[in-house]
Structure formats: structure tokens, C-alpha cells
Write a protein that holds these residues in place. Sequence first.
Motif, PDB file in Angstrom:
ATOM      1  N   ASN A  94      39.534  12.774  46.755  1.00 20.02           N
ATOM      2  CA  ASN A  94      38.943  11.639  45.571  1.00 20.02           C
ATOM      3  C   ASN A  94      39.587  10.725  44.721  1.00 20.02           C
ATOM      4  OD1 ASN A  94      36.258  12.633  46.608  1.00 20.02           O
ATOM      5  ND2 ASN A  94      36.348  14.534  44.979  1.00 20.02           N
ATOM      6  N   GLY A  95      40.699  10.561  45.563  1.00 16.53           N
ATOM      7  CA  GLY A  95      41.620   9.380  44.696  1.00 16.53           C
ATOM      8  C   GLY A  95      42.483   9.935  43.787  1.00 16.53           C
ATOM      9  N   LYS A  96      42.628  11.310  43.712  1.00 15.45           N
ATOM     10  CA  LYS A  96      43.428  12.094  42.689  1.00 15.45           C
ATOM     11  C   LYS A  96      44.663  12.885  43.521  1.00 15.45           C
ATOM     12  CE  LYS A  96      40.201  11.709  39.222  1.00 15.45           C
ATOM     13  NZ  LYS A  96      39.145  12.437  38.411  1.00 15.45           N
ATOM     14  N   THR A  97      45.736  12.777  43.027  1.00 17.92           N
ATOM     15  CA  THR A  97      46.809  13.519  43.667  1.00 17.92           C
ATOM     16  C   THR A  97      46.866  15.134  43.150  1.00 17.92           C
ATOM     17  OG1 THR A  97      48.136  12.006  44.255  1.00 17.92           O
ATOM     18  CG2 THR A  97      49.164  13.788  44.459  1.00 17.92           C
ATOM     19  N   LYS A 157      41.248  21.798  38.487  1.00 16.35           N
ATOM     20  CA  LYS A 157      41.461  22.534  39.633  1.00 16.35           C
ATOM     21  C   LYS A 157      40.175  22.476  40.568  1.00 16.35           C
ATOM     22  CE  LYS A 157      41.131  27.446  41.016  1.00 16.35           C
ATOM     23  NZ  LYS A 157      40.726  28.942  40.598  1.00 16.35           N
ATOM     24  N   ILE A 158      40.476  22.183  41.841  1.00 19.65           N
ATOM     25  CA  ILE A 158      39.346  22.182  42.708  1.00 19.65           C
ATOM     26  C   ILE A 158      39.717  23.555  43.768  1.00 19.65           C
ATOM     27  CG2 ILE A 158      38.454  21.240  44.932  1.00 19.65           C
ATOM     28  CD1 ILE A 158      39.238  18.552  43.395  1.00 19.65           C
ATOM     29  N   ASP A 159      38.652  24.303  43.889  1.00 22.57           N
ATOM     30  CA  ASP A 159      38.558  25.392  44.732  1.00 22.57           C
ATOM     31  C   ASP A 159      38.610  25.114  46.021  1.00 22.57           C
ATOM     32  OD1 ASP A 159      38.754  27.045  42.526  1.00 22.57           O
ATOM     33  OD2 ASP A 159      36.564  27.995  42.789  1.00 22.57           O
ATOM     34  N   GLY A 160      39.740  25.597  47.016  1.00 21.45           N
ATOM     35  CA  GLY A 160      39.526  25.179  48.339  1.00 21.45           C
ATOM     36  C   GLY A 160      38.663  25.353  49.326  1.00 21.45           C
ATOM     37  N   LYS A 161      37.674  26.459  48.940  1.00 20.87           N
ATOM     38  CA  LYS A 161      36.663  26.762  49.725  1.00 20.87           C
ATOM     39  C   LYS A 161      35.339  26.029  49.186  1.00 20.87           C
ATOM     40  CE  LYS A 161      36.032  31.469  48.017  1.00 20.87           C
ATOM     41  NZ  LYS A 161      35.890  32.536  48.518  1.00 20.87           N
ATOM     42  N   HIS A 162      35.364  25.392  47.912  1.00 22.44           N
ATOM     43  CA  HIS A 162      34.314  24.596  47.412  1.00 22.44           C
ATOM     44  C   HIS A 162      34.962  23.303  47.074  1.00 22.44           C
ATOM     45  CE1 HIS A 162      31.879  28.144  47.043  1.00 22.44           C
ATOM     46  NE2 HIS A 162      32.777  28.945  46.501  1.00 22.44           N
ATOM     47  N   ARG A 163      35.414  22.533  48.024  1.00 22.17           N
ATOM     48  CA  ARG A 163      36.006  21.106  47.729  1.00 22.17           C
ATOM     49  C   ARG A 163      34.710  20.146  47.352  1.00 22.17           C
ATOM     50  NH1 ARG A 163      41.142  19.540  51.278  1.00 22.17           N
ATOM     51  NH2 ARG A 163      40.334  17.629  50.399  1.00 22.17           N
ATOM     52  N   ASP A 164      33.531  20.454  47.846  1.00 22.47           N
ATOM     53  CA  ASP A 164      32.358  19.663  47.202  1.00 22.47           C
ATOM     54  C   ASP A 164      31.985  19.951  45.691  1.00 22.47           C
ATOM     55  OD1 ASP A 164      31.619  22.126  48.000  1.00 22.47           O
ATOM     56  OD2 ASP A 164      29.545  21.537  48.324  1.00 22.47           O
ATOM     57  N   PHE A 165      32.500  20.893  45.229  1.00 24.53           N
ATOM     58  CA  PHE A 165      32.373  21.072  43.715  1.00 24.53           C
ATOM     59  C   PHE A 165      32.991  20.175  42.873  1.00 24.53           C
ATOM     60  CE2 PHE A 165      32.467  23.867  39.663  1.00 24.53           C
ATOM     61  CZ  PHE A 165      31.144  24.123  39.566  1.00 24.53           C
ATOM     62  N   PRO A 166      32.585  19.786  41.891  1.00 18.64           N
ATOM     63  CA  PRO A 166      33.701  18.948  41.140  1.00 18.64           C
ATOM     64  C   PRO A 166      34.858  19.617  40.463  1.00 18.64           C
ATOM     65  CG  PRO A 166      31.408  18.551  40.509  1.00 18.64           C
ATOM     66  CD  PRO A 166      31.489  19.685  41.614  1.00 18.64           C
ATOM     67  N   GLU A 167      35.819  18.850  40.241  1.00 16.63           N
ATOM     68  CA  GLU A 167      37.187  19.425  39.598  1.00 16.63           C
ATOM     69  C   GLU A 167      36.653  19.880  38.190  1.00 16.63           C
ATOM     70  OE1 GLU A 167      40.285  16.592  39.156  1.00 16.63           O
ATOM     71  OE2 GLU A 167      39.289  15.776  37.340  1.00 16.63           O
ATOM     72  N   TYR A 168      37.424  21.009  37.663  1.00 13.61           N
ATOM     73  CA  TYR A 168      36.992  21.401  36.458  1.00 13.61           C
ATOM     74  C   TYR A 168      38.393  21.880  35.575  1.00 13.61           C
ATOM     75  CZ  TYR A 168      37.316  26.076  39.170  1.00 13.61           C
ATOM     76  OH  TYR A 168      37.969  26.941  40.055  1.00 13.61           O
TER      77      TYR A 168
END
Length: 143
Positions: free
Chosen positions: A10-13, A43-54
Motif C-alpha cells: 500500500n505504498g509503504k516500505t 505491523k501487518i500480519d502476513g496471513k492477514h495482509r488485507d487487515f490494516p496495519e496496526y
Amino acid sequence: IRIDGEETINGKTYSKEVTVFAGIPGAEHSVNYYRRGKEGIFKIDGKHRDFPEYLVGPFPLTVGNTWTVQEPEGEATYTAEVVETLELVDRKYEGCLKISFKGTVKQVAYEGYTYRAPDIGEVKSVVKLSNRITVESNLVEEK
């Protein structure tokens, strides 16, 4: 646990963190993504990449801070406990922040603590699961 490069989401590294378990039958490896922002560590969980970062670690992080993290599969509460020296078998880390945590993931309760060394990151972690399994990890190699 190893850092396996970077990835843009989503445009962030983000740094890509891969965790591989040994000695735990049926345990699958996991992938998570972390980035440092002005407000803290996200953080973004790898198996929940559709969940927003938190936000998993707010800045500034000082002794006495307590925060709650809503994760895709549960919730955890963290407390920055103390700054101290951590001595492992083969090395010593000065000025580590000890952070305790307690939470639930998929109806499994857990608690534990982690040590984060300045300019290095996590150097030790201990997690005790409600099913009486304890997982301990120590930093093996700094790059």
C-alpha cells in the motif's frame, strides 16, 4: 527469526520478518511486516495482509507505558517494565527495555516478556501459552 528484505505494501516500505519454528510438531512458519513511523512501530500480519496495519509499539516508549493492540486474531496488552542489562550465555546487552505482554489469539491465552536492546531490537523473548507450551527465542546473529 530473520529479516528477509523489504516489501512495499500500500505504498509503504516494510521489513519482512520470517519466523521458523523447530521442535514444535505442526508449527508453520510465519511472515510479518514491520515499519517505523513517526508514531511508532507498525505491523501487518502476513496471513492477514488485507487487515490494516496496526501500531504495536508507540513512541515515545518509556518505562511505565501500557498499551493495547487489536490484532487480526486477538488482542494483547503490553507494559514497558524496566530498563536493565540482559545477560545471555555468550553475550550481554546493556540498556534493554523489558516489555511484558498478555493476550489471546484464537481463544488461546498467552503471556510473556521481551527484551529490546538499543539500536538492535528484540534480543530475547519468552512466551507462555495457556496449553503449557513455552517458546523462548534469543538473538543469534546481528547484521
